[in-house]
Design a protein around this motif. Structure first.
Motif, short mmCIF file in Angstrom:
data_model
loop_
_atom_site.label_atom_id
_atom_site.label_comp_id
_atom_site.label_asym_id
_atom_site.label_seq_id
_atom_site.Cartn_x
_atom_site.Cartn_y
_atom_site.Cartn_z
N THR A 16 -6.24 3.87 -20.91
CA THR A 16 -5.50 3.67 -21.79
C THR A 16 -4.04 3.05 -21.76
N ASP A 17 -3.64 2.89 -20.48
CA ASP A 17 -2.35 2.17 -20.33
C ASP A 17 -1.23 2.49 -20.97
N ILE A 18 -0.97 3.73 -21.12
CA ILE A 18 0.23 4.26 -21.92
C ILE A 18 1.01 5.30 -21.02
N TRP A 19 0.57 5.52 -19.70
CA TRP A 19 1.38 6.54 -18.90
C TRP A 19 2.89 5.90 -18.97
N THR A 20 3.73 7.16 -18.12
CA THR A 20 5.06 6.76 -18.25
C THR A 20 5.17 5.82 -16.94
N ASN A 21 6.47 5.16 -16.75
CA ASN A 21 6.70 4.19 -15.82
C ASN A 21 6.64 4.73 -14.36
N ASP A 22 7.24 5.95 -14.02
CA ASP A 22 7.24 6.41 -12.98
C ASP A 22 5.54 6.82 -12.55
N ASN A 23 4.95 7.38 -13.45
CA ASN A 23 3.31 7.65 -13.27
C ASN A 23 2.79 6.30 -12.69
N TYR A 24 2.93 5.25 -13.47
CA TYR A 24 2.47 4.00 -13.15
C TYR A 24 2.41 3.28 -11.81
N LEU A 25 3.83 3.45 -11.56
CA LEU A 25 4.29 2.88 -10.23
C LEU A 25 3.73 3.67 -9.02
N GLN A 26 3.63 5.23 -9.01
CA GLN A 26 2.97 5.91 -8.08
C GLN A 26 1.55 5.73 -8.05
N PHE A 27 1.00 5.60 -9.24
CA PHE A 27 -0.34 5.17 -9.16
C PHE A 27 -0.75 3.86 -8.51
N MET A 28 -0.07 2.71 -8.77
CA MET A 28 -0.15 1.66 -8.15
C MET A 28 -0.07 1.63 -6.48
N TYR A 29 1.06 2.36 -6.17
CA TYR A 29 1.57 2.39 -5.00
C TYR A 29 0.46 2.97 -4.09
N GLU A 30 0.06 4.21 -4.55
CA GLU A 30 -0.97 4.82 -3.66
C GLU A 30 -2.46 3.98 -3.48
N ARG A 31 -2.81 3.38 -4.41
CA ARG A 31 -3.85 2.47 -4.35
C ARG A 31 -3.75 1.23 -3.58
N LEU A 32 -2.46 0.78 -3.67
CA LEU A 32 -2.17 -0.54 -2.67
C LEU A 32 -1.99 -0.32 -1.28
N ILE A 33 -1.53 1.19 -0.86
CA ILE A 33 -1.38 1.55 0.55
C ILE A 33 -2.90 1.82 1.04
N LEU A 34 -3.99 2.38 0.17
CA LEU A 34 -5.43 2.58 0.83
C LEU A 34 -6.08 0.98 0.92
N LEU A 35 -5.63 0.31 0.10
CA LEU A 35 -6.45 -1.33 0.11
C LEU A 35 -5.86 -1.96 1.31
N LYS A 36 -4.64 -1.63 1.60
CA LYS A 36 -3.98 -2.38 2.92
C LYS A 36 -4.92 -1.77 4.00
N GLU A 37 -5.27 -0.61 4.21
CA GLU A 37 -6.04 -0.04 5.18
C GLU A 37 -7.37 -0.50 5.22
N LEU A 38 -7.86 -1.02 4.17
CA LEU A 38 -9.19 -1.63 4.03
C LEU A 38 -9.42 -3.03 4.57
N LEU A 39 -8.39 -3.58 4.19
CA LEU A 39 -8.31 -5.18 4.23
C LEU A 39 -8.47 -5.52 5.86
N ALA A 40 -9.14 -6.51 6.00
CA ALA A 40 -9.34 -7.23 7.37
C ALA A 40 -8.13 -8.01 7.74
N ASN A 41 -7.66 -8.25 9.01
CA ASN A 41 -6.63 -8.84 9.54
C ASN A 41 -6.54 -10.22 9.02
N ASP A 42 -7.51 -10.93 8.82
CA ASP A 42 -7.39 -12.43 8.35
C ASP A 42 -8.02 -12.26 6.81
#
Length: 708
Positions: A136-162
């Motif tokens: 629904t794309d309507i959450w508060t700014n702080d929640n959105y940033l934390q939401f994306m922050y956590e997922r980007l950290i996990l994605l970095k762990e999955l990404l290959a070195n190249d």
């Protein structure tokens, strides 16, 4: 590894690479994350397709998942955690994500019943809290940033070195998301910021300039990154073509280019032949010309003359030297390297179901340019499935995920069609214009895929499978030798006997009395506590438990005259409400009347009626008023999006042999089917899964006796 080990496993998360760039209320980096088990729901195999090959790319594929595409239904944070603990760390070659943009837009699907007027258009399925956050794309700014922050950290762990990660965003959050990417991956990891013109210019913005572009942020993980620029090079612009102003004729003469000379020689231009350097032996005057400051000739004086003689260099005036004299042929040019503004990869027209659907050409460019055939591509905001479709068409392996059931439904349908076309095209390439072009046919990396749930489990399944999921979730050690209890939890004096109450009803007095009778029949089982796991409990059960546990603190003497607490206290974990474990959800299925029989080597399935309580509710009708419902929805098939049939169901996951999903929204499912019966002729269980237009599912199974 025991069930307990698997349930308690956590994935350790490395530190983020950049310095903090943004602060918000509640900011916290992940250091570890718990992983939930995945529940296999369906598998799809294209008819006549070979199984996935045993080449090198599948060598280190995690054993717990089949070789093929993986589609996950669940919160992507929990799916990514599952992938990390399953063996996918550092294995993903390309990540593309198109997350919510925090744009105050409502992305809930608008669904029209099949063959009906627009008055029967429904809002998409009711959203869970997680879906509200992601769609629904309507959450508060702080929640959105934390939401994306956590997922980007996990994605970095999955990404290959190249590997590469591409993040798609618009003007609402592009500045903040770039800061997050800098912090997680490091500022030096930014390869490019790409502008995609997503729509044509329009005249509806009177108080501001028109917003017609999105931003793509391309980051790498290591110093080396896969980039096949030749695969995605663009044709030369008219301005670039004009630079090729000379032609080398077949007789060796070099003359100015004219259109009438096209095809009579090789078109070329002159590039700078000097390069950066300070070698004094290469800074001399050649035919009246000298290199500019801090640049030198490529050869000594004799070498320059030799290069001129063999045609590597060319002077328009032989008496006058020039730095720009290196011959560059047009037919050797592989195209224009991608620039940072993309205008030729389609426009975002969206669709009825997904208004933010991105064009396939855009995803094909990213997949083709930044991964290799056989590489693994991940999209954890899969939406309508375009990333998986592009990866499948280009011979890449893929993993997709979405919290929205409709997204999984749509993606699965599109993938089935794509794979079927690939298989048929490989059988008869001439029908698709590939008579002598087999090398240009991308070889599919897989011709099958599986659908899983993570955390949001479907508990309307066999008790044994539901018990396995609950045990894995809580950390219970299964006991195969006990005919009543399902396992144990804990060790030593704190060990409990565990009973999984069937999930088709709440814990009641009858269940508790069964436990009492079992304990009395056993005898000597006096010290261990009892744990009951259920989806909920009746009010009367609370009083029974209170009375039972009131008398469990009596101290007795054992045979050695040692004090022994008479335990057998009963505690309960409610999977719906428990603070620690309450993350299981039960789906309320639709209802269907299905007739199944077998004759003459065929399985025949007839769906006689179907009703979706959710659709009835959305249409504002009383479920009990069947006359009003029948007057509005005259054909039950209007509510059905797809039908899947497994003629030999193993009780765990569908192996789909027949998949009926109409091409047009105006078309209806057939409702009557015939397919080959299993060759064995023995007893079989036929499973029919019906999915309504909101993504709700009902699974009907029918046991058929052996052929007489």
């Amino acid at each position: 590894m025991t069930t307990k080990d698997k349930a308690s496993v956590t994935a350790k998360i490395g530190p983020v690479k950049g310095r903090p760039m943004l602060s918000w209320v509640g900011k916290r980096a992940l250091s570890r994350v718990n992983a939930f088990p995945a529940q296999l729901m369906e598998t799809y195999h294209a008819n006549g397709a070979p199984t996935e090959s045993e080449d090198d790319r599948w060598e280190d594929w995690p054993a717990q998942y089949p070789k093929g595409g993986l589609l996950f239904y669940g919160d992507n944070k929990e799916v990514l955690a599952n992938l990390l603990t399953s063996g996918f760390r550092d294995k993903v070659n390309l990540i593309y994500i198109d997350p919510p943009f925090d744009s105050a837009a409502d992305y809930v699907r608008q669904v029209q019943l099949r063959g009906t007027a627009k008055e029967a258009t429904l809002e998409g399925e009711s959203l869970s809290l997680g879906e509200q956050i992601q769609y629904t794309d309507i959450w508060t700014n702080d929640n959105y940033l934390q939401f994306m922050y956590e997922r980007l950290i996990l994605l970095k762990e999955l990404l290959a070195n190249d590997g590469s990660i591409w993040l798609h965003c618009d003007w609402h959050k592009s500045h903040q998301l770039r800061c997050l990417m800098d912090e997680v991956f490091g500022q030096e990891a930014l390869q490019n910021e790409v502008i995609w013109q997503r729509t044509d210019p329009h005249n509806d913005a009177k108080g501001r300039v028109g917003r017609i572009h999105d931003t793509l942020l391309w980051y790498s993980k290591g110093e080396k990154v896969t980039y096949n620029w030749q695969e995605v090079a663009e044709p030369l612009s008219e301005a670039a073509l004009k630079e090729y102003s000379l032609t080398e004729l077949e007789n060796g003469d070099r003359v100015p280019y004219k259109p009438e000379l096209e095809g009579q020689g090789r078109r070329f231009k002159l590039d700078d032949c000097t390069y950066k350097g300070n070698d004094p032996t290469r800074r001399f005057t050649w035919r009246g010309a000298r290199p500019s400051n801090k640049r030198v000739w490529p050869y000594d004086l004799e070498g320059m003359e030799a290069a001129l003689e063999r045609g590597e260099l060319f002077l328009r005036n032989p008496e006058k030297g020039a730095a720009r004299c290196r011959v560059s042929y047009l037919d050797e040019r592989e195209g224009q390297v991608l620039q940072s503004i993309w205008t030729a990869v389609g426009r975002m027209k969206g669709g009825v179901e997904y208004p933010t659907e991105k064009p396939r050409a855009l995803l094909a460019r990213i997949v083709q340019g930044f991964s290799n055939p056989g590489d693994l591509v991940l999209d954890c905001f899969i939406g309508s499935g375009t990333t998986a479709i592009a990866a499948q068409e280009l011979g890449r392996r893929w993993i997709g995920c979405d919290i929205n059931k409709g997204a999984i439904q749509t993606t699965s349908r599109r993938l089935q069609k794509t794979i079927a076309i690939q298989v048929e095209r490989a059988k008869a390439p001439e029908q698709y214009g590939f008579e002598d072009m087999e090398d240009e046919l991308p070889v599919p990396a897989q011709t099958s895929f599986s659908v899983y749930r993570v955390n949001d489990y479907d508990l309307a399944i066999q008790h044994n499978e539901a018990a396995n999921l609950a045990c894995e979730h809580i950390g219970i050690d299964r006991t195969k030798t006990d005919g009543f209890f399902d396992g144990t939890l804990g060790t030593g004096s704190k060990q409990e006997l565990v009973k999984i109450v069937p999930f088709d009803h709440p814990l009641g007095i009858m269940d508790l009395e069964e436990v009492r009778r079992e304990l009395e029949a056993r005898g000597g089982e006096e010290t261990r506590g009892i744990l009951l796991v259920c989806v909920g409990k009746e009010l009367q059960a609370d009083h029974w438990l209170e009375e039972w546990n009131k008398h469990r603190g009596i101290v007795k003497l054992d045979k050695m005259n040692r004090p022994m607490e008479f335990a057998n206290k009963i505690r309960v974990i409610e999977l719906r409400t428990d603070q620690q474990y309450g993350k299981f959800f039960v789906h309320q299925p639709a209802q269907a009347d299905v007739r199944v029989d077998r004759a003459d080597g065929k399985i025949r399935v007839e769906i006689e009626d179907f009703i979706s309580p959710t659709i009835v509710e959305r249409l504002g009708m009383d479920a009990g008023d069947t006359s009003l419902f029948k007057a509005r929805i005259t054909d039950w098939r209007a509510m059905v999006d797809s039908v899947m049939i497994d003629p030999d169901y193993d009780g765990e996951a569908l192996d789909v042999a027949l998949y009926d999903v109409p091409e047009s929204k105006n078309d209806l499912v057939k409702g009557s089917y015939e397919l080959p019966a299993p060759d064995s002729g023995g007893p079989v269980t036929v499973a029919v899964k019906i999915t309504d237009m909101l993504g709700e599912e009902v699974l009907i199974t029918e046991e058929l006796a052996a052929n007489e």
